[in-house]
Design an enzyme around this catalytic site. Structure first.
Site, PDB file in Angstrom:
ATOM      1  N   ASP A  27      90.805 100.343 113.703  1.00 44.29           N
ATOM      2  CA  ASP A  27      91.993 101.083 114.119  1.00 44.29           C
ATOM      3  C   ASP A  27      93.191 100.707 113.257  1.00 44.29           C
ATOM      4  OD1 ASP A  27      91.081 102.734 116.258  1.00 44.29           O
ATOM      5  OD2 ASP A  27      90.810 100.916 117.453  1.00 44.29           O
ATOM      6  N   ASP A 168      86.803 107.248 122.223  1.00 44.44           N
ATOM      7  CA  ASP A 168      87.542 106.076 121.758  1.00 44.44           C
ATOM      8  C   ASP A 168      88.606 105.689 122.791  1.00 44.44           C
ATOM      9  OD1 ASP A 168      88.702 104.132 120.241  1.00 44.44           O
ATOM     10  OD2 ASP A 168      89.351 105.447 118.620  1.00 44.44           O
TER      11      ASP A 168
HETATM   12 ZN    ZN Z   1      90.029 104.161 117.263  1.00 43.06          ZN
END
Ligand code: ZN
Length: 212
Positions: A27, A168
């Site tokens: 991320d 996610d």
């Molecule tokens: Zn992510």
């Protein structure tokens, strides 16, 4: 990897590879598109040296076009940018998709909880993966939003058999099964894996494989 121990990321990556993970989800936050800051291409490069898992890089950034080359050069196998990113606004998103493909990576588009699936329509035939955010992007450890399962079902219906559907945010054992049933086939699990005690067992359970 956002939920891993940052003081030993290489070791954490090797450990989840041995535990049966299929990929590393990275991320990337720029402090602008989302209020948090995380890591950059140097981290991807270091992780590529530490393990052989494919790196699925999720760009939560305002200007994804500035990060395509550095992340692919660092070893990213897949780049996902947000349909909401100003740098990927109408007209620019398709160019970005083509540039990522030309550089040899697969392309994903991520969609925030408040954005309707229809926002992806024009891009769908061109991309390899859709990332349905099941929390508001920015911080790890939030609760899964079950109301996103309708979006997952709809997207599974309109995506082709070779296009992946990723969820996610807040993915745990129970929520992963609901998402698999709705049609998801890539599960991003951070805290559930890294902050639990038995990683191989957790990964099996997330997949829906129960020991006999
Ligand atoms: Zn992510």
């Amino acid at each position: 990897m956002l939920a891993a121990d940052f003081a030993q990321l290489g070791k954490e990556a090797r450990n989840v590879q041995e535990a049966g993970a299929d990929l590393l989800h990275i991320d990337i936050m720029d402090g602008h598109f989302v209020p948090n800051l995380t890591m950059g291409p140097d981290m991807v490069k270091a992780l590529a040296a530490a393990c052989t898992l494919m790196q699925d890089v999720h760009l939560m950034v305002t200007d994804p076009q500035n990060y395509v080359d550095p992340f692919i050069k660092a070893g990213a196998g897949s780049l996902t940018f947000h349909v909401e990113a100003p740098g990927a606004a109408a007209g620019k998103a398709l160019d970005l998709v083509h540039r990522i493909h030309d550089l040899g990576a697969t392309v994903g588009i991520a969609i925030n909880p408040e954005t309707p699936a229809e926002a992806l329509e024009r891009l769908l035939p061109e991309i390899d993966l859709v990332n349905v955010m099941t929390v508001h992007p920015g911080f790890t450890g939030q609760a899964f939003m079950p109301e996103m399962l309708g979006k997952v079902k709809y997207l599974r219906h309109v995506l082709g058999p070779h296009q992946r559907l990723e969820i996610d945010g807040g993915v745990g054992i129970r929520t992963s099964h609901e998402a698999l049933e709705a049609g998801a086939d890539v599960l991003v699990a951070g805290a559930a894996v890294f902050r639990g005690s038995e990683r191989a067992g957790t990964i099996q359970l997330l997949r829906g494989d129960y020991p006999k």
